[in-house]
Design a protein around this motif. Structure first.
Motif, PDB file in Angstrom:
ATOM      1  N   MET A  46      -1.199   4.300  -1.699  1.00 62.54           N
ATOM      2  CA  MET A  46      -2.743   3.936  -1.249  1.00 62.54           C
ATOM      3  C   MET A  46      -2.599   3.976   0.294  1.00 62.54           C
ATOM      4  N   GLU A  47      -3.900   4.527   0.751  1.00 59.67           N
ATOM      5  CA  GLU A  47      -3.980   4.606   2.446  1.00 59.67           C
ATOM      6  C   GLU A  47      -4.111   3.128   2.831  1.00 59.67           C
ATOM      7  N   ARG A  48      -4.818   2.336   2.031  1.00 55.84           N
ATOM      8  CA  ARG A  48      -5.076   0.928   2.676  1.00 55.84           C
ATOM      9  C   ARG A  48      -4.777   0.012   1.229  1.00 55.84           C
ATOM     10  N   ALA A  97       0.806  -1.127  -0.108  1.00 57.28           N
ATOM     11  CA  ALA A  97      -0.021   0.138  -0.132  1.00 57.28           C
ATOM     12  C   ALA A  97       0.732   1.150   0.124  1.00 57.28           C
ATOM     13  N   THR A  98       2.159   1.400   0.954  1.00 56.32           N
ATOM     14  CA  THR A  98       2.890   2.245   0.776  1.00 56.32           C
ATOM     15  C   THR A  98       3.470   2.668  -0.490  1.00 56.32           C
TER      16      THR A  98
END
Length: 158
Positions: A107-109, A102-103
């Motif tokens: 992306m947030e999640r 995600a990182t």
């Protein structure tokens, strides 16, 4: 010894994202495996990126080529040597892998279509350097915390 294989649609990950993931996915497994960050242990980890054409992957019975861009599919296979892989340690690895992805993808999640398979290769079933390897021979390397080394010995009855 650990092999992490990241399967994605072609072009999903940029070169910079793969560079970041080569490091962060290694550490996502390394830290829970040995009980601490140990840069010297990284040599025992490989990350493979496999890209597939959209007509070579499907989800929900539809080829990605037919489904459009709304599906962000990835399958990450983590293959590790037999050791003390209690369910909470496996869960930690899976969560760390998904967080690293995600990182790297900004992306947030993680996407719900990113799946992680965690596989333990049975003792005596991993080979390199012309022979069979055992995690037991790695315990004296200094990279495992004493707590993790004891857990491995107990899990393998050594």
């Amino acid at each position: 010894m650990t092999i992490i294989t990241v399967n994605t649609p072609k072009g999903r990950l940029s070169l910079e994202q793969r560079r970041e993931l080569a490091e962060t996915l290694t550490d996502a497994v390394l830290v829970p495996e040995v009980g601490q960050f140990a840069a010297v242990a990284r040599v025992g980890f490989q990350v493979h990126f496999v890209e597939r054409e959209p007509d070579m992957m499907a989800i929900g019975g539809r080829l990605l080529a037919d489904a459009g861009q709304e599906l962000d599919v990835m399958v990450i296979d983590v293959a590790v040597m037999d050791a003390a892989w209690r369910s909470e340690v496996r869960a930690e690895v899976i969560e760390r892998v998904l967080a690293a992805l995600a990182t790297a993808c900004g992306m947030e999640r993680p996407s719900p279509a990113w799946w992680v398979n965690f596989r333990v290769i049975e003792e005596g079933s991993w080979g390199s350097s012309g022979g069979v390897l055992s995690v037991l021979s790695l315990l004296g390397s200094g990279v495992f915390t004493e707590e993790r080394a004891e857990a491995v010995r107990a899990a393998l009855g050594a």
